[in-house]
Design an enzyme around this catalytic site. Sequence first.
Site, mmCIF file in Angstrom:
data_model
loop_
_atom_site.group_PDB
_atom_site.id
_atom_site.type_symbol
_atom_site.label_atom_id
_atom_site.label_comp_id
_atom_site.label_asym_id
_atom_site.label_seq_id
_atom_site.Cartn_x
_atom_site.Cartn_y
_atom_site.Cartn_z
ATOM 1 N N GLY A 1 0.790 -1.231 0.000
ATOM 2 C CA GLY A 1 0.000 0.000 0.000
ATOM 3 C C GLY A 1 0.818 1.275 0.000
ATOM 4 O O GLY A 1 0.266 2.359 -0.096
ATOM 5 N N HIS A 2 2.144 1.187 0.103
ATOM 6 C CA HIS A 2 2.983 2.399 0.243
ATOM 7 C C HIS A 2 4.173 2.331 -0.700
ATOM 8 O O HIS A 2 5.284 2.062 -0.250
ATOM 9 C CB HIS A 2 3.470 2.529 1.680
ATOM 10 C CG HIS A 2 3.924 3.903 2.041
ATOM 11 N ND1 HIS A 2 5.207 4.357 1.825
ATOM 12 C CD2 HIS A 2 3.266 4.932 2.611
ATOM 13 C CE1 HIS A 2 5.323 5.595 2.271
ATOM 14 N NE2 HIS A 2 4.157 5.963 2.752
ATOM 15 N N PHE A 3 4.118 2.577 -1.826
ATOM 16 C CA PHE A 3 3.010 2.842 -2.743
ATOM 17 C C PHE A 3 3.090 1.784 -3.835
ATOM 18 O O PHE A 3 4.189 1.454 -4.263
ATOM 19 C CB PHE A 3 3.131 4.242 -3.344
ATOM 20 C CG PHE A 3 3.065 5.344 -2.307
ATOM 21 C CD1 PHE A 3 1.838 5.739 -1.791
ATOM 22 C CD2 PHE A 3 4.214 5.956 -1.834
ATOM 23 C CE1 PHE A 3 1.761 6.758 -0.848
ATOM 24 C CE2 PHE A 3 4.144 6.963 -0.888
ATOM 25 C CZ PHE A 3 2.921 7.368 -0.385
ATOM 26 N N ILE B 1 7.984 3.039 -1.437
ATOM 27 C CA ILE B 1 8.844 3.862 -0.585
ATOM 28 C C ILE B 1 8.651 3.389 0.852
ATOM 29 O O ILE B 1 7.520 3.239 1.318
ATOM 30 C CB ILE B 1 8.489 5.361 -0.706
ATOM 31 C CG1 ILE B 1 8.769 5.859 -2.129
ATOM 32 C CG2 ILE B 1 9.276 6.188 0.309
ATOM 33 C CD1 ILE B 1 8.303 7.273 -2.385
#
Length: 150
Positions: free
Chosen positions: A53-55, A60
Site C-alpha cells: 500500500g505504500h506505494f 517507498i
Amino acid sequence: MTSEKKTLNITEIQALLPHRYPFLMIDRVTDYEEGQTLTAYKNVSINEPLFTGHFPKMPIFPGVMILEAMAQATGLLAFKSFGAPSENELYYFASIDKAKFRKPVVPGDQLVLNVEFIKERRGIALFNGTAKVDGEVVCSAELKCARREF
C-alpha cells in the site's frame, strides 16, 4: 590498540525487544558501546507487507518506519547500557523531536542506524539518531524512550 566490536545477532535482539515480524525493524547490531553509541542495520525488502500500500507503483519505505527502526535501536542501546529488561519491563518510545527526512528509502536499500545516548533522567533517556543509506543521511531525529513496567 584495537578494541573488539560488540555485536548482537537476531536471537540476542529478540531477547531484548518485544517486537516480532512484521514489526521487528533491526536485523543486526554491528557495534555498540554501553552508555554511548550503537550501530544497527535494517535491510529493506520488497517482501515487507507495507509495500502493498505504500506505494503500489513506487514503493517507498515509510518515514515512520525509519523512526521506528531508530526507536528500536535506542531501546537496544538503553538495555545494554542500563541493564536487560525484567520479564514485565520494556522501553517505550516516548517522544520524537527535530525529525527530518532527506531522501526516500526504497526496497533493496540497507538502512544503517546510528544512535547516540545523550542523557537519562528519572527513567527517561534522550538519544540522537541518524539513518543512512550508502553513506548519505536519509533521516535524523532526537528520540526519548522511557523504561516502564507493563
